[in-house]
Enzyme design. Structure first.
Site, mmCIF file in Angstrom:
data_model
loop_
_atom_site.group_PDB
_atom_site.id
_atom_site.type_symbol
_atom_site.label_atom_id
_atom_site.label_comp_id
_atom_site.label_asym_id
_atom_site.label_seq_id
_atom_site.Cartn_x
_atom_site.Cartn_y
_atom_site.Cartn_z
ATOM 1 N N GLU A 74 81.916 -74.205 5.059
ATOM 2 C CA GLU A 74 82.464 -74.925 3.905
ATOM 3 C C GLU A 74 83.952 -74.645 3.741
ATOM 4 O O GLU A 74 84.430 -74.180 2.688
ATOM 5 C CB GLU A 74 81.689 -74.555 2.631
ATOM 6 C CG GLU A 74 80.251 -74.999 2.701
ATOM 7 C CD GLU A 74 79.513 -74.861 1.389
ATOM 8 O OE1 GLU A 74 79.908 -74.039 0.549
ATOM 9 O OE2 GLU A 74 78.520 -75.594 1.200
ATOM 10 N N GLU B 145 72.770 -77.111 5.877
ATOM 11 C CA GLU B 145 72.300 -76.585 4.597
ATOM 12 C C GLU B 145 71.753 -77.736 3.757
ATOM 13 O O GLU B 145 72.389 -78.777 3.665
ATOM 14 C CB GLU B 145 73.415 -75.898 3.801
ATOM 15 C CG GLU B 145 73.919 -74.619 4.407
ATOM 16 C CD GLU B 145 74.965 -73.940 3.553
ATOM 17 O OE1 GLU B 145 74.967 -74.144 2.321
ATOM 18 O OE2 GLU B 145 75.809 -73.217 4.112
HETATM 19 C C1 BGP Z 1 76.658 -73.173 -0.136
HETATM 20 C C2 BGP Z 1 76.910 -71.939 0.735
HETATM 21 C C3 BGP Z 1 75.687 -71.137 1.041
HETATM 22 C C4 BGP Z 1 74.622 -71.163 -0.055
HETATM 23 C C5 BGP Z 1 74.499 -72.502 -0.755
HETATM 24 C C6 BGP Z 1 73.566 -72.452 -1.960
HETATM 25 O O1 BGP Z 1 77.821 -73.508 -0.779
HETATM 26 O O2 BGP Z 1 77.466 -72.323 1.982
HETATM 27 O O3 BGP Z 1 76.125 -69.823 1.358
HETATM 28 O O4 BGP Z 1 74.740 -70.104 -0.893
HETATM 29 O O5 BGP Z 1 75.737 -72.967 -1.161
HETATM 30 O O6 BGP Z 1 74.297 -72.072 -3.100
HETATM 31 P P1 BGP Z 1 73.758 -70.910 -4.030
HETATM 32 O O7 BGP Z 1 73.389 -69.784 -3.121
HETATM 33 O O8 BGP Z 1 74.881 -70.600 -4.949
HETATM 34 O O9 BGP Z 1 72.536 -71.470 -4.763
#
Ligand code: BGP
Length: 488
Positions: free
Chosen positions: A191, A386
């Site tokens: 990201e 993701e």
């Molecule tokens: C994205 C990241 C991940 C993951 C995901 C879910 O932005 O790349 O690392 O964490 O978000 O977000 P969260 O864990 O805050 O629910």
């Protein structure tokens, strides 16, 4: 059943990140990372992303002198570091063909500046990748997933310092050489577009060390260093591991206009263009004209060394990967509209979409739109690295976890991928986020669970860390076994 045909080569699997899963924060020579210094903030609204992600120099000083793992939950993660063999057995039981992980830079170079790598760190990941291959699981490896050695923040405020490029390239070359033959799918920066949303996690940059009037320019400077480093690491990978593939990785924050009013449509276009600037640079090898124009107007453009733009233009990525959780809405009347939380950003509430407890708007059709749009824009293979639904999963009296809502979420999103493939998008694979419960990036919670596998650990880091198959575990195993045909 689904009437979509997924390619026989489709890489079904899951995704985690070292800093949110491994734990073992100070073991086997690992140095402190920025993730070890991000405190959990139970008093902050889980939808207030700016407050959740804000980190000051004082916060870092407090963290540096603390051994608390409850306050800094990424220090314990889900203990993947010690339990990865058991976890890989569970993933193999689901039939995973790929697992996305990251390599913690500070396990290999504890302060990021050493000349010689830490052998215990190198050996951990070598064992991990070998155990994956033993189970027919292909590693998909992120080099930099919010895991910067804290010493580089101390040294030059993270990626603001141009010297970080060389330190990063020593790390990337070391792991390319060590894991040649074990890893053929790589991502550089997770990201990379999140630099402005949480500069400390993404680039090791503490804003309070930069005069307010200089902050935007310095963030572009840090990002420029990452773009140069990403291109040079791509060149290294091609020289060291012929046939390996490098992907960029962005948060696809698909944005809709609230109405068909041209002003709303123009706002949405601007949001989507801003989101895709980062993949544009890594796919097309140049900063887009609209970004250059904005730098000319604001004076916030980065200083570029001679040859930088040539480097960026010559070493572009092989595929485009992205995270997709939700879609957003913009409105010319935003001030008068109800807001929603979002993955690192917020927007106007979409009345047509349900939202998760954390305010994320669930939009499977948006994934089809995002895939088709990216396919048309880049004409490159795509990888969804993701996707998922954070939700509270609680074992019942018999220890069962009926996560039907998660099954419904994935069923709809897998259908959406099938529709995009039908529409001509070349999709390499799908690695749902947090395939085993891990620490939330934004809230630091374990209770915001994404996994097909439950981990008995609470938000204070207490529990047996026992793994429990959720109902979605068997469902996903069936999806993989039928290559996406049986989604019932
Ligand atoms: C994205 C990241 C991940 C993951 C995901 C879910 O932005 O790349 O690392 O964490 O978000 O977000 P969260 O864990 O805050 O629910």
């Amino acid at each position: 059943m689904s009437n979509f045909i997924f390619p026989e080569t489709f890489l079904w699997g899951g995704a985690i990140a070292a800093n949110q899963a491994e734990g073992a924060w100070n073991e086997d020579g690992k140095g402190l990372t920025v993730a070890d210094c991000v405190r959990r903030k139970p008093d902050v609204d889980v939808k207030d992303y700016q407050a959740l992600h804000a980190v000051s120099s004082a916060d870092v000083e407090a963290a540096r002198h603390s051994t608390d793992t409850a306050l800094y939950p990424k220090r314990h993660g889900n203990d993947f570091y010690h339990r990865y063999v058991e976890d890989l057995d569970l993933m193999a039981e689901m039939g995973f063909k790929v697992l996305r992980v990251s390599i913690q830079w500070a396990r290999i170079f504890p302060n990021g500046v050493e000349e010689q790598p830490n052998e215990k760190g190198l050996l951990f990941y070598e064992n991990l990748f070998r155990e994956m291959h033993r189970r027919g699981i292909e590693p998909l490896v992120t080099l930099h997933h919010y895991e910067m050695p804290l010493h580089l923040t101390d040294l030059c405020n993270g990626w603001c310092g141009r010297e970080v490029i060389d330190h990063f390239l020593r790390f990337s070359e070391t792991v390319f050489r060590r894991y040649r033959g074990l890893v053929r799918y790589w991502l550089t920066f997770n990201e990379i577009d999140s630099a402005f949303r949480h500069p400390f996690s993404t680039m090791g940059v503490l804003l309070d060390r930069i005069p307010p009037g200089q902050q935007e320019r310095m963030l572009w400077q840090a990002l420029h260093h990452q773009f140069v480093a990403s291109a040079l690491a791509t060149r290294q990978m091609r020289e060291i591991i012929p046939g390996a593939q490098m992907g960029c990785m962005v948060t696809r924050r698909l944005t809709y206009p609230e109405t068909c009013a041209p002003e709303d449509c123009l706002l949405a276009l601007a949001e989507n263009r801003d989101n895709l600037v980062y993949s544009d640079v890594q796919v097309f090898g140049a900063y887009p004209a609209h970004l250059r124009r904005s730098w000319e107007r604001s004076g916030n453009g980065p200083e570029m060394a001679r040859g930088d733009e040539e480097i960026i233009s010559r070493h572009c990525v092989d595929f485009v990967s992205f995270s997709y959780y939700m879609s957003m809405v913009v409105s010319r009347n935003a001030a008068a509209r109800e807001k929603v939380g979002g993955n690192l950003t917020t927007g106007v509430k979409n009345p047509h979409l349900p939202t998760s407890e954390w305010g994320w708007q669930v939009d499977p059709t948006g994934l089809t739109i995002a895939l088709l749009d990216l396919a048309d824009r880049y004409r490159k293979p795509l990888f969804i690295v993701e996707n998922g639904l954070g939700m509270r999963d609680t074992p019942d009296g018999a220890g069962r976890i009926d996560d039907d809502a998660r099954i419904a979420y994935f069923r709809a999103h897998i259908r959406a991928i099938g529709a995009a493939i039908e529409g001509g998008a070349e999709v390499m694979g799908y690695t749902p986020w947090g395939c085993i419960d891990i620490v939330s990036l934004s809230t630091g919670q374990m209770s915001k669970r994404y996994g097909f596998i439950y981990v008995d650990c609470d938000d204070e880091g207490q529990g047996t860390f026992r793994r429990i198959r959720k109902k979605s575990f068997a469902w996903y195993r069936k999806v993989i076994a039928t290559n996406g045909r049986d989604l019932d």
